[in-house]
Write an enzyme that holds these catalytic residues in place. Sequence first.
Site, short mmCIF file in Angstrom:
data_model
loop_
_atom_site.label_atom_id
_atom_site.label_comp_id
_atom_site.label_asym_id
_atom_site.label_seq_id
_atom_site.Cartn_x
_atom_site.Cartn_y
_atom_site.Cartn_z
CD GLU A 158 -2.05 2.18 1.61
OE1 GLU A 158 -1.92 3.01 0.81
OE2 GLU A 158 -2.42 2.11 2.89
CB CYS A 196 -1.62 6.98 0.95
SG CYS A 196 -2.76 5.99 1.69
C1 UN1 Z 1 -3.22 6.04 4.49
O1 UN1 Z 1 -3.08 7.19 4.43
O2 UN1 Z 1 -2.28 5.27 4.48
O3 UN1 Z 1 -8.99 6.41 3.66
C2 UN1 Z 1 -4.31 5.30 4.76
C3 UN1 Z 1 -8.41 6.89 4.44
C4 UN1 Z 1 -8.08 6.28 5.68
C5 UN1 Z 1 -6.71 5.51 5.42
C6 UN1 Z 1 -5.55 6.16 4.91
N1 UN1 Z 1 -9.27 5.27 6.08
O4 UN1 Z 1 -7.93 8.27 4.35
#
Ligand code: UN1
Length: 520
Positions: free
Chosen positions: A278, A312
Amino acid sequence: MSELSANSPAYAMTFGKKDYEFLKEIGVGPTNSGCYVNGVWQGNGSIVSSVNPADNQPIAEVVEASIQDYEEGIQACAQATKIWMQIPAPKRGEIVRQIGDALRSKLHQLGRLVSLEMGKILPEGIGEVQEIIDMCDFSVGLSRQLNGSIIPSERPNHMMLETWNPLGIVGVITAFNFPCAVLGWNACIALVCGNSVVWKGAPTTPLITIAMTKIIAGVLEKNNLPGAIFTSFCGGADIGQAIAKDTRIPLVSFTGSTKAGLTVQQTVNQRFGKCLLEMSGNNAIIVMDDADIELAVRSVLFAAVGTAGQRCTTCRRLLLHESIYQKVLERLLEVYKQVKVGNPLEKGTLLGPLHTRTSRDNFIHGIQKIKSQGGKIITGGNIIDSLGNYVQPTIVEISANADVVKEELFAPVLYVMKFLSLKEAIEMNNSVPQGLSSSIFTRKPEIIFKWIGPMGSDCGIVNVNIPTNGAEIGGAFGGEKATGGGREAGSDSWKQYMRRSTCTINYGSELPLAQGINFG
Ligand code: UN1
């Protein structure tokens, strides 16, 4: 200084608050051993300070893992795995249910620690812990639904079935931006699936790693289970590499940059291990000419400024239909001016500091690069003078072809671009190396279905009329291309944490062969 000055009343900050009393309630002290190895806390590696991003003052000290700590931990974990995988899945679910309850009882303290150590605002810190609680609930149900299947056999008196078995040890390497929720996505599922977990948290969020591990360790202990079922290390790249190389770890789940993830993937692939990746996102929001503008503006604000642009799933690119371009931009500038920057623990703050001094430096270099590639700063673009790592929320007008637009700058910097048609907008959405999240704002069903179809967004997350970030745990989370292709959390992600056994059983006395082969 521009209009977003640290001295402006809108940015009143309280730095240097030393109210760390609550840390005791979650097992964190001024000095801490950073490894949970075979049910015991130890640490023989470097001593590091956890630093508050709001003032760059140390919060507490942690002794990280040495390679010897790692080796000891994995050996114990391998032994504990044999016990854990033989416990019936619904009973494993009961342990995860207890972990969820233990987290519920410390929700506010843990959320506060996430906010203190990572720098995200308190509601987001609490939200992050809630995300693990949700994952516990999901996994408890799942522990009674790890269903295989029965497949019709072409041979008489034969039965074919698929069963799912645990992999063994699952290695989980997490990033600073979601220092515990991502552990939750992986660990809750891995545990109900019958795997032990080896966790390396981010080097800059060791206190969260310790506090989370203490919660899980407490539940294992209460149930007389070996602590080594959950083995955890505070540490840096050497421990990450050890996990990637370790043939005793069949699955490595990695969250972080594409660059670091590629190294992990190559190392794990060399030994035929499996990877769940990820990695970086470069997420766009498309606003069509028929969109509800207010809904879009509120969504962009949360998606681009939330978590100081360090998700992310953060929206980094805003693609506006030319007919509403000016209107949306003006509304955005209005709401950006109201963003309260300040101490993430203080009520009303919307934008906290970046996580580290290095993140702030990356912002400075990023802005220089943007300018050198023809980007026009519409608002923001500067750091805020303070003890912490504060930067201004920034909007940039730039060409979609600029190189910098293809990269992930982990800061609240939003690129705005114009398009004329849906086709062009989708092409722009898909034109970056990353493929995590995307969203379109429209009321037209024909646009919605094109967007989620084969010629639409090429991302793993394809939203409509909501931000790119803030995904629920029930869906599978992850993305395509340079994001790595992994899927974590909900839906059928659990299958990646198990090995599939295809079993053909002959209950007759003949030996008919498949494809009608007659072999003598
Ligand atoms: C991340 O930024 O690694 O959808 C995960 C989202 C959160 C998870 C982000 N539930 O923004």
